[in-house]
Design a protein around this motif. Sequence first.
Motif, PDB file in Angstrom:
ATOM      1  N   MET A   1       0.856  -1.170   0.000  1.00  0.00           N
ATOM      2  CA  MET A   1       0.000   0.000   0.000  1.00  0.00           C
ATOM      3  C   MET A   1       0.901   1.230   0.000  1.00  0.00           C
ATOM      4  SD  MET A   1      -2.942   1.054   2.764  1.00  0.00           S
ATOM      5  CE  MET A   1      -4.343   0.232   2.075  1.00  0.00           C
ATOM      6  N   SER A   2       0.636   2.134  -0.914  1.00  0.00           N
ATOM      7  CA  SER A   2       1.463   3.328  -1.017  1.00  0.00           C
ATOM      8  C   SER A   2       1.124   4.309   0.107  1.00  0.00           C
ATOM      9  CB  SER A   2       1.253   3.992  -2.370  1.00  0.00           C
ATOM     10  OG  SER A   2      -0.037   4.545  -2.446  1.00  0.00           O
ATOM     11  N   GLU A   3       2.015   5.273   0.280  1.00  0.00           N
ATOM     12  CA  GLU A   3       1.822   6.251   1.357  1.00  0.00           C
ATOM     13  C   GLU A   3       0.593   7.119   1.112  1.00  0.00           C
ATOM     14  OE1 GLU A   3       4.226   9.864   3.566  1.00  0.00           O
ATOM     15  OE2 GLU A   3       5.338   8.405   2.371  1.00  0.00           O
ATOM     16  N   SER A   4       0.333   7.480  -0.134  1.00  0.00           N
ATOM     17  CA  SER A   4      -0.827   8.328  -0.421  1.00  0.00           C
ATOM     18  C   SER A   4      -2.138   7.564  -0.180  1.00  0.00           C
ATOM     19  CB  SER A   4      -0.766   8.838  -1.858  1.00  0.00           C
ATOM     20  OG  SER A   4      -0.778   7.764  -2.769  1.00  0.00           O
ATOM     21  N   SER A   5      -2.169   6.275  -0.507  1.00  0.00           N
ATOM     22  CA  SER A   5      -3.397   5.516  -0.252  1.00  0.00           C
ATOM     23  C   SER A   5      -3.615   5.306   1.242  1.00  0.00           C
ATOM     24  CB  SER A   5      -3.372   4.181  -0.996  1.00  0.00           C
ATOM     25  OG  SER A   5      -2.317   3.373  -0.539  1.00  0.00           O
ATOM     26  N   GLN A   6      -2.539   5.224   2.017  1.00  0.00           N
ATOM     27  CA  GLN A   6      -2.691   5.140   3.479  1.00  0.00           C
ATOM     28  C   GLN A   6      -3.302   6.423   4.026  1.00  0.00           C
ATOM     29  OE1 GLN A   6       1.211   4.216   4.981  1.00  0.00           O
ATOM     30  NE2 GLN A   6       0.861   2.013   4.882  1.00  0.00           N
ATOM     31  N   TRP A   7      -2.825   7.569   3.545  1.00  0.00           N
ATOM     32  CA  TRP A   7      -3.361   8.841   4.015  1.00  0.00           C
ATOM     33  C   TRP A   7      -4.825   9.012   3.608  1.00  0.00           C
ATOM     34  CZ3 TRP A   7      -1.748  11.563   7.822  1.00  0.00           C
ATOM     35  CH2 TRP A   7      -0.412  11.530   8.175  1.00  0.00           C
ATOM     36  N   THR A   9      -6.918   6.557   3.170  1.00  0.00           N
ATOM     37  CA  THR A   9      -7.657   5.645   4.050  1.00  0.00           C
ATOM     38  C   THR A   9      -7.872   6.267   5.424  1.00  0.00           C
ATOM     39  OG1 THR A   9      -6.729   3.748   2.884  1.00  0.00           O
ATOM     40  CG2 THR A   9      -7.660   3.336   5.064  1.00  0.00           C
ATOM     41  N   PHE A  10      -6.816   6.847   5.995  1.00  0.00           N
ATOM     42  CA  PHE A  10      -6.937   7.503   7.307  1.00  0.00           C
ATOM     43  C   PHE A  10      -7.944   8.641   7.252  1.00  0.00           C
ATOM     44  CE2 PHE A  10      -2.268   6.314   8.247  1.00  0.00           C
ATOM     45  CZ  PHE A  10      -2.650   5.059   8.682  1.00  0.00           C
ATOM     46  N   LEU A  11      -7.897   9.425   6.192  1.00  0.00           N
ATOM     47  CA  LEU A  11      -8.818  10.552   6.045  1.00  0.00           C
ATOM     48  C   LEU A  11     -10.262  10.072   5.943  1.00  0.00           C
ATOM     49  CD1 LEU A  11      -9.115  13.633   5.637  1.00  0.00           C
ATOM     50  CD2 LEU A  11      -8.940  13.185   3.189  1.00  0.00           C
ATOM     51  N   LEU A  12     -10.503   9.038   5.135  1.00  0.00           N
ATOM     52  CA  LEU A  12     -11.863   8.522   4.987  1.00  0.00           C
ATOM     53  C   LEU A  12     -12.386   7.911   6.286  1.00  0.00           C
ATOM     54  CD1 LEU A  12     -11.661   6.919   1.429  1.00  0.00           C
ATOM     55  CD2 LEU A  12     -12.856   9.022   2.114  1.00  0.00           C
ATOM     56  N   ILE A  13     -11.532   7.190   7.003  1.00  0.00           N
ATOM     57  CA  ILE A  13     -11.950   6.618   8.292  1.00  0.00           C
ATOM     58  C   ILE A  13     -12.259   7.737   9.286  1.00  0.00           C
ATOM     59  CG2 ILE A  13     -11.133   5.306  10.288  1.00  0.00           C
ATOM     60  CD1 ILE A  13      -9.653   3.488   8.285  1.00  0.00           C
ATOM     61  N   GLY A  14     -11.429   8.774   9.301  1.00  0.00           N
ATOM     62  CA  GLY A  14     -11.671   9.907  10.190  1.00  0.00           C
ATOM     63  C   GLY A  14     -12.971  10.632   9.858  1.00  0.00           C
TER      64      GLY A  14
END
Length: 108
Positions: A1-7, A9-14
């Motif tokens: 998983m790339s760094e941008s997709s992690q961010w 994901t975090f944004l959508l979960i938040g």
Amino acid sequence: MSESSQWITFLLIGLGTFALRLSFIEFYGALRIPPLLRRALAYVPASVLAALVVPAVMIQDKHAGVDWTNPQIPAAILAGLVAWRTRSTLLTLAVGMGTLWVLRSWGL
């Protein structure tokens, strides 16, 4: 998983978490909540606190159980008694942490 997709994901979960919490705050007055559910909701803060505190106190070295050599257990019991008798958050924290520090300094 790339760094941008992690961010992302975090944004959508938040955002999802924020939307869920906001919906309860926003629609609480507009919805008719049955009296039984309203009474049950009064116990949610205490149950959430217990769900957070009990594992933190009881699990030591990745093993759960009542081990009286664990200084967190007597400190938590004493803090619980102080909270029950005085209803003072500050005094409860001071007694619980003070007891834990004393027990740890004694090597327990």
